[in-house]
Design a protein around this motif. Structure first.
Motif, mmCIF file in Angstrom:
data_model
loop_
_atom_site.group_PDB
_atom_site.id
_atom_site.type_symbol
_atom_site.label_atom_id
_atom_site.label_comp_id
_atom_site.label_asym_id
_atom_site.label_seq_id
_atom_site.Cartn_x
_atom_site.Cartn_y
_atom_site.Cartn_z
ATOM 1 N N ALA A 80 0.744 -1.186 -0.130
ATOM 2 C CA ALA A 80 0.017 0.170 0.070
ATOM 3 C C ALA A 80 0.896 1.299 0.175
ATOM 4 O O ALA A 80 1.793 1.214 0.580
ATOM 5 C CB ALA A 80 -0.852 0.037 1.234
ATOM 6 N N ILE A 81 0.381 2.193 -0.656
ATOM 7 C CA ILE A 81 0.906 3.536 -0.748
ATOM 8 C C ILE A 81 -0.247 4.462 0.138
ATOM 9 O O ILE A 81 -1.176 4.432 -0.280
ATOM 10 C CB ILE A 81 1.453 4.259 -2.104
ATOM 11 N N VAL A 82 0.279 4.813 1.096
ATOM 12 C CA VAL A 82 -0.796 5.690 2.098
ATOM 13 C C VAL A 82 -0.404 7.201 2.148
ATOM 14 O O VAL A 82 1.055 7.407 2.488
ATOM 15 C CB VAL A 82 -0.700 5.082 3.304
ATOM 16 N N THR A 83 -1.176 8.146 1.921
ATOM 17 C CA THR A 83 -1.015 9.402 2.163
ATOM 18 C C THR A 83 -1.764 9.855 3.420
ATOM 19 O O THR A 83 -2.874 9.653 3.415
ATOM 20 C CB THR A 83 -1.877 10.144 0.934
ATOM 21 N N VAL A 84 -1.003 10.478 4.216
ATOM 22 C CA VAL A 84 -1.417 10.931 5.363
ATOM 23 C C VAL A 84 -1.578 12.431 5.456
ATOM 24 O O VAL A 84 -0.585 12.948 5.192
ATOM 25 C CB VAL A 84 -0.698 10.069 6.623
ATOM 26 N N ILE A 85 -2.284 13.159 6.213
ATOM 27 C CA ILE A 85 -2.437 14.460 6.408
ATOM 28 C C ILE A 85 -2.787 14.777 7.741
ATOM 29 O O ILE A 85 -3.143 14.044 8.496
ATOM 30 C CB ILE A 85 -3.619 15.069 5.509
ATOM 31 N N VAL A 86 -2.335 16.143 7.818
ATOM 32 C CA VAL A 86 -2.363 16.599 9.379
ATOM 33 C C VAL A 86 -3.705 17.602 9.149
ATOM 34 O O VAL A 86 -4.023 18.278 8.350
ATOM 35 C CB VAL A 86 -1.514 17.503 9.931
ATOM 36 N N MET A 87 -4.751 17.225 10.349
ATOM 37 C CA MET A 87 -5.984 17.972 10.268
ATOM 38 C C MET A 87 -6.040 18.783 11.727
ATOM 39 O O MET A 87 -5.431 18.099 12.508
ATOM 40 C CB MET A 87 -7.064 17.209 10.188
ATOM 41 N N ASN A 88 -6.748 19.942 11.717
ATOM 42 C CA ASN A 88 -7.219 20.547 13.035
ATOM 43 C C ASN A 88 -8.401 20.126 13.804
ATOM 44 O O ASN A 88 -8.921 19.005 13.076
ATOM 45 C CB ASN A 88 -7.030 22.235 12.811
ATOM 46 N N GLU A 89 -8.777 20.756 14.759
ATOM 47 C CA GLU A 89 -9.857 20.223 15.443
ATOM 48 C C GLU A 89 -11.324 20.133 14.469
ATOM 49 O O GLU A 89 -11.985 19.347 14.755
ATOM 50 C CB GLU A 89 -10.212 20.991 16.664
ATOM 51 N N ASP A 90 -11.249 21.145 13.528
ATOM 52 C CA ASP A 90 -12.390 21.406 12.827
ATOM 53 C C ASP A 90 -12.603 20.244 11.506
ATOM 54 O O ASP A 90 -13.311 20.280 10.713
ATOM 55 C CB ASP A 90 -12.637 22.798 12.213
ATOM 56 N N GLY A 91 -11.390 19.381 11.416
ATOM 57 C CA GLY A 91 -11.407 18.471 10.334
ATOM 58 C C GLY A 91 -10.717 19.329 9.134
ATOM 59 O O GLY A 91 -10.996 18.457 8.018
ATOM 60 N N GLN A 92 -10.170 20.183 9.161
ATOM 61 C CA GLN A 92 -9.769 20.879 8.164
ATOM 62 C C GLN A 92 -8.068 20.437 7.918
ATOM 63 O O GLN A 92 -7.423 20.612 8.717
ATOM 64 C CB GLN A 92 -9.738 22.425 8.174
ATOM 65 N N PRO A 93 -7.667 20.323 6.599
ATOM 66 C CA PRO A 93 -6.102 20.016 6.580
ATOM 67 C C PRO A 93 -5.367 21.331 7.022
ATOM 68 O O PRO A 93 -5.829 22.318 6.656
ATOM 69 C CB PRO A 93 -6.260 19.623 4.966
ATOM 70 N N VAL A 94 -4.432 21.115 7.571
ATOM 71 C CA VAL A 94 -3.425 22.407 7.879
ATOM 72 C C VAL A 94 -1.874 21.885 7.614
ATOM 73 O O VAL A 94 -1.694 20.593 7.381
ATOM 74 C CB VAL A 94 -3.759 22.661 9.366
ATOM 75 N N ARG A 95 -1.200 22.929 7.822
ATOM 76 C CA ARG A 95 0.236 22.597 7.346
ATOM 77 C C ARG A 95 0.744 21.958 8.782
ATOM 78 O O ARG A 95 0.235 22.111 9.844
ATOM 79 C CB ARG A 95 0.881 24.028 7.324
ATOM 80 N N MET A 96 1.950 20.921 8.305
ATOM 81 C CA MET A 96 2.346 20.153 9.421
ATOM 82 C C MET A 96 3.088 21.222 10.603
ATOM 83 O O MET A 96 4.005 21.880 9.977
ATOM 84 C CB MET A 96 3.373 19.161 8.557
ATOM 85 N N PRO A 97 2.850 20.787 11.894
ATOM 86 C CA PRO A 97 3.649 21.869 12.658
ATOM 87 C C PRO A 97 5.221 21.491 12.612
ATOM 88 O O PRO A 97 5.588 20.498 12.419
ATOM 89 C CB PRO A 97 3.142 21.339 13.910
ATOM 90 N N ALA A 98 6.200 22.291 12.754
ATOM 91 C CA ALA A 98 7.407 22.497 12.595
ATOM 92 C C ALA A 98 7.934 21.412 13.448
ATOM 93 O O ALA A 98 9.023 20.570 12.863
ATOM 94 C CB ALA A 98 8.227 23.783 12.867
ATOM 95 N N ASN A 99 7.544 21.181 14.795
ATOM 96 C CA ASN A 99 8.098 19.929 15.534
ATOM 97 C C ASN A 99 8.009 18.687 14.891
ATOM 98 O O ASN A 99 8.502 17.841 15.192
ATOM 99 C CB ASN A 99 7.765 20.023 16.982
ATOM 100 N N ILE A 100 6.772 18.556 14.493
ATOM 101 C CA ILE A 100 6.410 17.264 13.700
ATOM 102 C C ILE A 100 7.352 16.901 12.369
ATOM 103 O O ILE A 100 7.777 16.030 12.446
ATOM 104 C CB ILE A 100 5.029 17.053 13.377
ATOM 105 N N ARG A 101 7.423 17.840 11.704
ATOM 106 C CA ARG A 101 8.372 18.010 10.344
ATOM 107 C C ARG A 101 9.618 17.508 10.805
ATOM 108 O O ARG A 101 10.382 16.746 10.137
ATOM 109 C CB ARG A 101 8.308 19.166 9.698
ATOM 110 N N GLN A 102 10.138 18.074 12.031
ATOM 111 C CA GLN A 102 11.659 17.959 12.435
ATOM 112 C C GLN A 102 11.979 16.370 12.602
ATOM 113 O O GLN A 102 12.659 15.786 12.446
ATOM 114 C CB GLN A 102 11.984 18.531 13.759
ATOM 115 N N MET A 103 10.904 15.914 13.345
ATOM 116 C CA MET A 103 10.828 14.293 13.617
ATOM 117 C C MET A 103 10.861 13.576 12.473
ATOM 118 O O MET A 103 11.499 12.249 12.487
ATOM 119 C CB MET A 103 9.700 13.915 14.493
ATOM 120 N N LEU A 104 10.397 13.961 11.446
ATOM 121 C CA LEU A 104 10.364 13.255 9.947
ATOM 122 C C LEU A 104 11.187 13.256 9.291
ATOM 123 O O LEU A 104 11.587 12.332 8.315
ATOM 124 C CB LEU A 104 8.973 13.598 9.328
ATOM 125 N N ASN A 105 12.282 14.113 9.573
ATOM 126 C CA ASN A 105 13.587 14.187 8.554
ATOM 127 C C ASN A 105 14.798 13.632 9.344
ATOM 128 O O ASN A 105 14.944 13.152 10.444
ATOM 129 C CB ASN A 105 13.759 15.823 8.333
#
Length: 128
Positions: free
Chosen positions: A103-128
């Motif tokens: 499987a190729i899975v695309t995951v997004i980050v959402m806010n409390e309203d269920g809207q897609p948002v930019r990934m917070p910097a601290n999360i991006r750092q963990m991924l690099n």
């Protein structure tokens, strides 16, 4: 980084033919992603408290061969792309090195309203 999660096939995972029911592969790869998140030190409860959650946006899946009761599977998870608002992951389910599911899975980050948002910097750092 490739994360590997061992998964054993239980009776509850199989259908009447004694093979893993197709939807359970999605459960297996979900466990793989959840454990990968823990492995890299990300706390999803803390993330939720800050108003963000991960959500699967898209799954492209290929069923290649059946798994059966008592098989010892390996679920692999690898991030292949990180953008401002999403992750793309390559996930495999294998048995003794033989590919059963991909499987190729695309995951997004959402806010409390269920809207897609930019990934917070601290999360991006963990991924690099």
């Amino acid at each position: 980084m490739i994360y590997e999660l061992p998964v054993r096939v239980y009776y509850e995972d199989t259908d009447m033919a004694g093979i893993v029911y197709y939807a359970n592969y999605l459960r297996f790869i979900e466990r793989g992603r959840s454990e990968w998140v823990r492995e890299i030190g990300m706390d999803q409860n803390a993330m939720k408290a800050e108003g963000y959650v991960f959500a699967v946006r898209r799954v492209e899946a290929d069923y290649l061969a059946p798994a059966k009761l008592d098989d010892e599977l390996t679920v692999t998870t690898e991030v292949t792309q990180v953008t401002g608002a999403r992750l793309v992951m390559d996930q495999w389910v294998k048995c003794n090195g033989k590919a059963l599911f991909h499987a190729i899975v695309t995951v997004i980050v959402m806010n409390e309203d269920g809207q897609p948002v930019r990934m917070p910097a601290n999360i991006r750092q963990m991924l690099n």
